[in-house]
Scaffold this motif. Structure first.
Motif, PDB file in Angstrom:
ATOM      1  N   ILE A 128     -61.368 -24.991 -67.833  1.00 52.77           N
ATOM      2  CA  ILE A 128     -60.417 -25.438 -66.816  1.00 52.77           C
ATOM      3  C   ILE A 128     -60.565 -26.936 -66.583  1.00 52.77           C
ATOM      4  O   ILE A 128     -59.568 -27.677 -66.502  1.00 52.77           O
ATOM      5  CB  ILE A 128     -60.632 -24.661 -65.504  1.00 52.77           C
ATOM      6  N   PHE A 129     -61.812 -27.402 -66.526  1.00 55.48           N
ATOM      7  CA  PHE A 129     -62.014 -28.818 -66.236  1.00 55.48           C
ATOM      8  C   PHE A 129     -61.706 -29.716 -67.436  1.00 55.48           C
ATOM      9  O   PHE A 129     -61.281 -30.857 -67.273  1.00 55.48           O
ATOM     10  CB  PHE A 129     -63.434 -29.049 -65.713  1.00 55.48           C
ATOM     11  N   PHE A 130     -61.888 -29.204 -68.635  1.00 57.73           N
ATOM     12  CA  PHE A 130     -61.459 -29.975 -69.802  1.00 57.73           C
ATOM     13  C   PHE A 130     -59.929 -30.067 -69.846  1.00 57.73           C
ATOM     14  O   PHE A 130     -59.376 -31.087 -70.243  1.00 57.73           O
ATOM     15  CB  PHE A 130     -62.012 -29.369 -71.089  1.00 57.73           C
ATOM     16  N   LYS A 131     -59.248 -29.017 -69.409  1.00 58.13           N
ATOM     17  CA  LYS A 131     -57.777 -29.080 -69.313  1.00 58.13           C
ATOM     18  C   LYS A 131     -57.369 -30.071 -68.224  1.00 58.13           C
ATOM     19  O   LYS A 131     -56.384 -30.804 -68.376  1.00 58.13           O
ATOM     20  CB  LYS A 131     -57.193 -27.696 -69.026  1.00 58.13           C
ATOM     21  N   MET A 132     -58.124 -30.098 -67.137  1.00 52.18           N
ATOM     22  CA  MET A 132     -57.882 -31.089 -66.091  1.00 52.18           C
ATOM     23  C   MET A 132     -57.972 -32.502 -66.669  1.00 52.18           C
ATOM     24  O   MET A 132     -57.117 -33.358 -66.391  1.00 52.18           O
ATOM     25  CB  MET A 132     -58.900 -30.918 -64.963  1.00 52.18           C
ATOM     26  N   LEU A 133     -59.004 -32.741 -67.496  1.00 51.35           N
ATOM     27  CA  LEU A 133     -59.168 -34.061 -68.093  1.00 51.35           C
ATOM     28  C   LEU A 133     -57.999 -34.404 -69.006  1.00 51.35           C
ATOM     29  O   LEU A 133     -57.562 -35.559 -69.055  1.00 51.35           O
ATOM     30  CB  LEU A 133     -60.479 -34.118 -68.886  1.00 51.35           C
ATOM     31  N   ASP A 134     -57.481 -33.420 -69.717  1.00 53.54           N
ATOM     32  CA  ASP A 134     -56.329 -33.650 -70.584  1.00 53.54           C
ATOM     33  C   ASP A 134     -55.079 -33.982 -69.779  1.00 53.54           C
ATOM     34  O   ASP A 134     -54.115 -34.523 -70.326  1.00 53.54           O
ATOM     35  CB  ASP A 134     -56.053 -32.419 -71.455  1.00 53.54           C
ATOM     36  N   ASN A 135     -55.100 -33.633 -68.486  1.00 52.07           N
ATOM     37  CA  ASN A 135     -53.955 -33.874 -67.599  1.00 52.07           C
ATOM     38  C   ASN A 135     -54.358 -34.736 -66.405  1.00 52.07           C
ATOM     39  O   ASN A 135     -53.812 -34.598 -65.315  1.00 52.07           O
ATOM     40  CB  ASN A 135     -53.385 -32.539 -67.113  1.00 52.07           C
ATOM     41  N   LYS A 136     -55.303 -35.634 -66.634  1.00 48.31           N
ATOM     42  CA  LYS A 136     -55.890 -36.397 -65.528  1.00 48.31           C
ATOM     43  C   LYS A 136     -54.879 -37.247 -64.761  1.00 48.31           C
ATOM     44  O   LYS A 136     -55.054 -37.507 -63.569  1.00 48.31           O
ATOM     45  CB  LYS A 136     -57.036 -37.273 -66.029  1.00 48.31           C
ATOM     46  N   ASP A 137     -53.811 -37.682 -65.426  1.00 46.32           N
ATOM     47  CA  ASP A 137     -52.798 -38.490 -64.733  1.00 46.32           C
ATOM     48  C   ASP A 137     -51.935 -37.644 -63.800  1.00 46.32           C
ATOM     49  O   ASP A 137     -51.283 -38.182 -62.906  1.00 46.32           O
ATOM     50  CB  ASP A 137     -51.914 -39.214 -65.753  1.00 46.32           C
ATOM     51  N   LEU A 138     -51.947 -36.330 -64.002  1.00 47.49           N
ATOM     52  CA  LEU A 138     -51.215 -35.411 -63.128  1.00 47.49           C
ATOM     53  C   LEU A 138     -52.082 -34.897 -61.982  1.00 47.49           C
ATOM     54  O   LEU A 138     -51.564 -34.410 -60.985  1.00 47.49           O
ATOM     55  CB  LEU A 138     -50.724 -34.193 -63.929  1.00 47.49           C
ATOM     56  N   ILE A 139     -53.416 -34.957 -62.164  1.00 43.07           N
ATOM     57  CA  ILE A 139     -54.333 -34.323 -61.206  1.00 43.07           C
ATOM     58  C   ILE A 139     -55.294 -35.366 -60.626  1.00 43.07           C
ATOM     59  O   ILE A 139     -56.396 -35.566 -61.150  1.00 43.07           O
ATOM     60  CB  ILE A 139     -55.130 -33.186 -61.889  1.00 43.07           C
ATOM     61  N   PRO A 140     -54.887 -36.058 -59.552  1.00 41.83           N
ATOM     62  CA  PRO A 140     -55.771 -37.049 -58.951  1.00 41.83           C
ATOM     63  C   PRO A 140     -56.900 -36.437 -58.136  1.00 41.83           C
ATOM     64  O   PRO A 140     -57.855 -37.120 -57.767  1.00 41.83           O
ATOM     65  CB  PRO A 140     -54.831 -37.865 -58.057  1.00 41.83           C
ATOM     66  N   CYS A 141     -56.809 -35.133 -57.870  1.00 42.67           N
ATOM     67  CA  CYS A 141     -57.829 -34.478 -57.057  1.00 42.67           C
ATOM     68  C   CYS A 141     -57.981 -33.028 -57.493  1.00 42.67           C
ATOM     69  O   CYS A 141     -56.982 -32.327 -57.701  1.00 42.67           O
ATOM     70  CB  CYS A 141     -57.439 -34.545 -55.580  1.00 42.67           C
ATOM     71  N   CYS A 142     -59.219 -32.586 -57.650  1.00 46.59           N
ATOM     72  CA  CYS A 142     -59.509 -31.203 -58.017  1.00 46.59           C
ATOM     73  C   CYS A 142     -60.672 -30.728 -57.161  1.00 46.59           C
ATOM     74  O   CYS A 142     -61.698 -31.414 -57.056  1.00 46.59           O
ATOM     75  CB  CYS A 142     -59.865 -31.112 -59.500  1.00 46.59           C
ATOM     76  N   THR A 143     -60.510 -29.570 -56.542  1.00 45.08           N
ATOM     77  CA  THR A 143     -61.571 -29.018 -55.702  1.00 45.08           C
ATOM     78  C   THR A 143     -61.756 -27.550 -56.058  1.00 45.08           C
ATOM     79  O   THR A 143     -60.969 -26.971 -56.800  1.00 45.08           O
ATOM     80  CB  THR A 143     -61.224 -29.125 -54.199  1.00 45.08           C
ATOM     81  N   GLY A 144     -62.789 -26.937 -55.497  1.00 44.56           N
ATOM     82  CA  GLY A 144     -62.931 -25.500 -55.683  1.00 44.56           C
ATOM     83  C   GLY A 144     -64.367 -25.048 -55.822  1.00 44.56           C
ATOM     84  O   GLY A 144     -65.311 -25.832 -55.687  1.00 44.56           O
ATOM     85  N   MET A 145     -64.512 -23.753 -56.118  1.00 46.15           N
ATOM     86  CA  MET A 145     -65.834 -23.136 -56.193  1.00 46.15           C
ATOM     87  C   MET A 145     -66.122 -22.681 -57.620  1.00 46.15           C
ATOM     88  O   MET A 145     -65.284 -22.070 -58.275  1.00 46.15           O
ATOM     89  CB  MET A 145     -65.920 -21.948 -55.240  1.00 46.15           C
ATOM     90  N   ILE A 146     -67.335 -22.997 -58.078  1.00 48.35           N
ATOM     91  CA  ILE A 146     -67.779 -22.647 -59.421  1.00 48.35           C
ATOM     92  C   ILE A 146     -69.249 -22.240 -59.364  1.00 48.35           C
ATOM     93  O   ILE A 146     -69.894 -22.311 -58.319  1.00 48.35           O
ATOM     94  CB  ILE A 146     -67.610 -23.836 -60.401  1.00 48.35           C
ATOM     95  N   GLN A 147     -69.777 -21.849 -60.500  1.00 43.64           N
ATOM     96  CA  GLN A 147     -71.199 -21.545 -60.597  1.00 43.64           C
ATOM     97  C   GLN A 147     -72.016 -22.780 -60.240  1.00 43.64           C
ATOM     98  O   GLN A 147     -71.693 -23.893 -60.654  1.00 43.64           O
ATOM     99  CB  GLN A 147     -71.510 -21.091 -62.023  1.00 43.64           C
ATOM    100  N   ARG A 148     -73.065 -22.600 -59.445  1.00 43.67           N
ATOM    101  CA  ARG A 148     -73.839 -23.748 -58.971  1.00 43.67           C
ATOM    102  C   ARG A 148     -74.378 -24.601 -60.116  1.00 43.67           C
ATOM    103  O   ARG A 148     -74.349 -25.841 -60.043  1.00 43.67           O
ATOM    104  CB  ARG A 148     -75.004 -23.283 -58.087  1.00 43.67           C
TER     105      ARG A 148
END
Length: 265
Positions: free
Chosen positions: A114-134
């Motif tokens: 999910i986060f690698f996809k976020m990086l591929d779309n970084k210009d669309l996603i200026p902010c990402c939050t949420g819960m993941i494995q510690r």
């Protein structure tokens, strides 16, 4: 209303603590006004707080049982519940090319994807939050010269400022996971260009961390395959260091060194 059965094959662990759910939902307030895309809403424990915010909310859910539940629970959100696989979506079409905040209680087994996809779309996603494995959250937020520092640390921190917000214990989920969770927030930094070939940067970072305990003069050799490297290339001072010791700026410099060397082969 019939409850959704958590599915092991989808990595579903439904959050049951409403106080924590609201705290997670409120992490998006750091990026006000932007529409919100929630990944993996399940039974809507975060969704119920996200829809209270004065902005557009969409939710993407691959589980058909959860989609049916969400249709019934949030009828006014029906047109904005997307029964799709987030990893296969064209994110530029979700809000008609507008930027958005990404959030969710992310499935552990695909959080890195999910986060690698976020990086591929970084210009669309200026902010990402949420819960993941510690453990994953610690890797994302870690600094050089620490055990947790690795591929995810470098790739994400090159473009985002990462905040480890708080830890969540196992007992507030159904079913309880075997590990603790953590809530994070990533906000785009001011970087517009790394100053190197970005594809080669990814290759360099992944290659050297594949042998993270080796010095760079050893771990970098797969980059050159069967080619003969020029005399002196592996004698640079940086080659005696290990990948976990390098800052992002130094990885950029290393990438430029590799690109120059590859151009002479």
């Amino acid at each position: 209303m019939k409850q959704v059965r958590p599915k092991k094959n989808l990595g579903q662990h439904f959050l049951t603590d409403l106080t924590i759910a609201k705290r997670i939902a409120d992490t998006v307030d750091a990026c006000p006004e932007l529409p919100i895309l929630e990944v993996g809403p399940g039974m809507g424990v975060l969704t119920q707080y996200l829809v209270e915010k004065p902005r557009e909310v969409k939710a993407v859910e691959i589980d058909t049982e959860s989609v049916a539940y969400l249709y019934e629970r949030f009828p006014r959100l029906r047109d904005n519940i997307l029964g799709e696989d987030f990893l296969r979506m064209d994110l530029s079409k979700i809000f008609e090319g507008r930027q958005f905040v990404l959030t969710g209680n992310y499935p552990y087994d695909i959080s890195s994807q999910i986060f690698f996809k976020m990086l591929d779309n970084k210009d669309l996603i200026p902010c990402c939050t949420g819960m993941i494995q510690r453990e994953v959250a610690q890797r994302m937020a870690s600094q050089p010269n620490t055990k947790a520092y690795g591929i995810l640390s470098v790739m994400i921190q090159a473009w985002y400022d990462v905040e480890y917000l708080f830890t969540v214990d196992e007992g507030v989920f159904n079913p309880p996971p075997k590990v603790k969770s953590a809530v994070i927030r990533m906000t785009r930094n001011e970087t517009t260009s790394l100053g190197c070939n970005e594809q080669l940067f990814k290759r360099v970072v992944k290659t050297v961390f594949n042998q993270r305990r080796k010095m760079l003069r050893v771990s970098m050799r797969p980059l050159f395959a069967d080619h003969t490297v020029s005399e002196g290339f592996f004698s640079h001072d940086i080659m005696t260091r290990r990948p976990e010791q390098l800052t992002i700026k130094e990885f950029v410099e290393l990438t430029n060194m590799v690109e120059t060397e590859l151009a002479t082969i």
